[in-house]
Every structure is written in structure tokens, then in C-alpha cells.
Scaffold this motif. Structure first.
Motif, PDB file in Angstrom:
ATOM      1  N   ASP A 270      65.057  79.278  42.009  1.00 45.09           N
ATOM      2  CA  ASP A 270      63.603  79.375  41.888  1.00 45.09           C
ATOM      3  C   ASP A 270      63.240  80.829  41.597  1.00 45.09           C
ATOM      4  O   ASP A 270      63.390  81.703  42.448  1.00 45.09           O
ATOM      5  N   ASP A 271      62.759  81.089  40.399  1.00 42.75           N
ATOM      6  CA  ASP A 271      62.463  82.466  39.992  1.00 42.75           C
ATOM      7  C   ASP A 271      61.336  83.109  40.787  1.00 42.75           C
ATOM      8  O   ASP A 271      61.203  84.337  40.775  1.00 42.75           O
ATOM      9  N   SER A 272      60.541  82.329  41.493  1.00 46.38           N
ATOM     10  CA  SER A 272      59.409  82.879  42.232  1.00 46.38           C
ATOM     11  C   SER A 272      59.658  82.947  43.742  1.00 46.38           C
ATOM     12  O   SER A 272      58.766  83.323  44.495  1.00 46.38           O
ATOM     13  N   ASP A 273      60.878  82.594  44.176  1.00 49.09           N
ATOM     14  CA  ASP A 273      61.183  82.545  45.609  1.00 49.09           C
ATOM     15  C   ASP A 273      61.661  83.904  46.096  1.00 49.09           C
ATOM     16  O   ASP A 273      62.843  84.222  46.077  1.00 49.09           O
ATOM     17  N   LEU A 274      60.721  84.713  46.584  1.00 48.67           N
ATOM     18  CA  LEU A 274      61.032  86.066  47.037  1.00 48.67           C
ATOM     19  C   LEU A 274      61.888  86.066  48.305  1.00 48.67           C
ATOM     20  O   LEU A 274      62.580  87.033  48.595  1.00 48.67           O
TER      21      LEU A 274
END
Length: 281
Positions: free
Chosen positions: A66-70
């Protein structure tokens, strides 16, 4: 750039990093976790082996989907040579610059090309543990967190409130040491979890149960548990959470700087939300 996957090399690396504590704190904790089953699916990169100048730990590609999972997309870094650090961070495939991610470690602005946020690591060479609350309701009992408590942690965590954070908290509860105080109905009233790099993690006490010393007690107990497993005892506190900062300074009064950098492919930004502390190592 080399990926260390050999168990004997990773064990040797752990021993080397331990000798360089507390500078290697975050990378050391991550390598320890890798060597103990690797529940967070991390991997280790070095510039060379067996002599190295920079180490980077990162999530494996299959978990960092997930590219947005910080929360999941977390790296740790330790370097002894600025040029080697810059070269590794810039090398193809070392860091996924198309994702939102964060890096913890002994970064400096020149190493990453960006300005990191300085944190404080509180260090103590021996135990300085506080006392238990003078009176503990006999109906309460100590336990570990359960995955069923993830929603409660997500509601109360200052960085929570969304599905990504709930999933991350559930992973922490499922795979890493935690401790909580349960009331007579079996509901958590105070708790603290731990992070994949061996740090004391999200902690909270419900408002109606505060000012009884519960958080100090749980902090001490989980620090002892982590230390018994070989981990240094340290953690991060919201910079606006002054009561927890005071507690950390009372229990872990020596500090040294480390850094956190957060990156978004659309917008680089810094969030000065944490300070760190560490007990004996």
C-alpha cells in the motif's frame, strides 16, 4: 548494495550493532526482531559485507503493498560514512520513493538531501524503575493486549482513527509484547504496546483511571519484559504529551539525538510529534 538474508550473517550483524549502542538503537532493534522470527517481514540492506558503512532496514515488498500506508512503510538507518549513506539511499531499488514512508535513525540533512526532524533518545546505563501504584483495585488484573482491543487503541491513539492505523495496531498486538490493566469486566483501562524495532509503543490510560500511576507501572513492566528478551528499552512520545514526557524523563533521564524523516511522493513534510527514550542496553 547487498541484501543480507543469511541467518549467520544477520546474527553476526546483531552482535556488531549491540557493541555500537546506543547509536545503532533502531537498526539493532529491527535486526533483533528479524532474527527472532521476523513477524513484521523486514529485510536488511548494507553497502558492503562484512565491513559496512551503512545499514538500512525496510519492509519486504510483499507487505509494503500500500503506497499510502505510512505505518507499514517504515525504514531504519544507521551509517558511519555520510557519502556511503547518500549513495545507498540514492541507489536504485533501495527506497521506494513512489510511496509515503518514514525513516528513523542517525540521519542528517546531508545524508538524505532533506531536513529530518530531530528526536530525543533518553538513555540509562542501568535500571531506574519507578514504584507500583500504592493502591491497586483488587478487581483489576494485569494481562497482555488482545487483538479484540485494536479498535479501542485506534480510537485513543493520537495517530490512529483510520483503517490503516487499526490494522497496524492489530499487528503490533498480535506479534509483539504488550501489557495492560483490565478492570473487573475484563476491559482495558491502561495499556502499552511495542513496535517492531523493539521500542515501547502506543500507550494510554482512560481519563477516569488517571493519576494512579498506572502508566508508570506498565512502562516499567514492559521495559523489563523487553529487556529480558534482549531489547534496549526505549520509545517515542507525542511532543505535546507533556505528562508522558515528564514520566520518560523521570525514568530515563539521559538522552541523545536521533532523527525521523517522513516523505510523501506528492509532498515532503516533517511531523515533530515524537521524542524518544531508552533504558538500559
Amino acid at each position: 548494495m547487498l541484501i543480507l538474508s543469511c541467518s549467520s550473517k544477520l546474527q553476526l550483524l546483531e552482535g556488531t550493532l549491540r557493541k555500537r549502542l546506543p547509536d545503532t538503537l533502531l537498526v539493532y532493534g529491527t535486526v533483533m526482531t528479524i532474527n527472532r522470527g521476523n513477524p513484521a517481514a523486514q529485510e536488511v540492506l548494507v553497502d558492503s559485507w562484512p565491513e559496512f558503512k551503512v545499514i538500512l532496514t525496510r519492509p519486504r515488498r510483499e507487505v509494503a503493498s500500500d503506497d499510502s500506508d505510512l505505518f507499514t512503510n517504515t525504514y531504519t538507518v544507521y551509517y558511519r560514512d555520510l557519502g556511503a549513506s547518500r549513495a545507498l539511499l540514492a541507489s536504485a531499488g533501495a527506497v521506494n520513493w513512489g510511496q509515503s514512508f518514514r525513516i528513523f535513525g542517525n540521519l542528517c540533512p546531508k545524508a538524505s538531501g532533506r531536513a529530518p526532524q530531530q528526536l530525543n533518545i533518553y538513555v540509562l546505563s542501568g535500571p531506574n524503575l519507578g514504584s507500583h501504584p500504592t493502591m491497586l483495585d483488587p478487581a483489576m488484573r494485569l494481562s497482555s493486549l488482545d487483538v479484540s482491543h485494536a479498535d479501542l487503541l485506534n480510537e485513543t491513539w493520537s495517530f490512529g482513527g483510520n483503517e490503516k492505523s487499526r490494522k497496524y495496531l492489530a499487528t503490533l498486538i498480535r506479534h509483539f509484547p504488550s501489557i495492560c490493566l483490565l478492570d473487573s469486566a475484563g476491559h482495558p483501562v491502561s495499556w502499552i504496546a511495542s513496535y517492531p524495532f523493539g521500542a515501547l509503543g502506543p500507550g494510554y490510560t482512560l481519563h477516569q483511571h488517571r493519576r494512579h500511576g498506572y502508566m508508570g507501572m506498565l512502562n516499567n513492566l514492559l521495559a523489563k519484559r523487553l529487556h529480558a528478551l534482549g531489547y534496549p528499552s526505549y520509545g517515542y512520545v507525542d511532543v505535546e504529551n507533556y505528562p508522558m514526557q515528564r514520566l520518560a524523563m523521570q525514568q530515563f533521564p539521559i538522552f541523545q539525538p536521533t532523527f525521523e524523516m517522513k516523505f510523501s511522493p506528492k509532498r515532503f513534510c516533517l511531523f515533530p510529534e515524537n521524542v524518544g527514550f531508552v533504558s538500559k542496553y
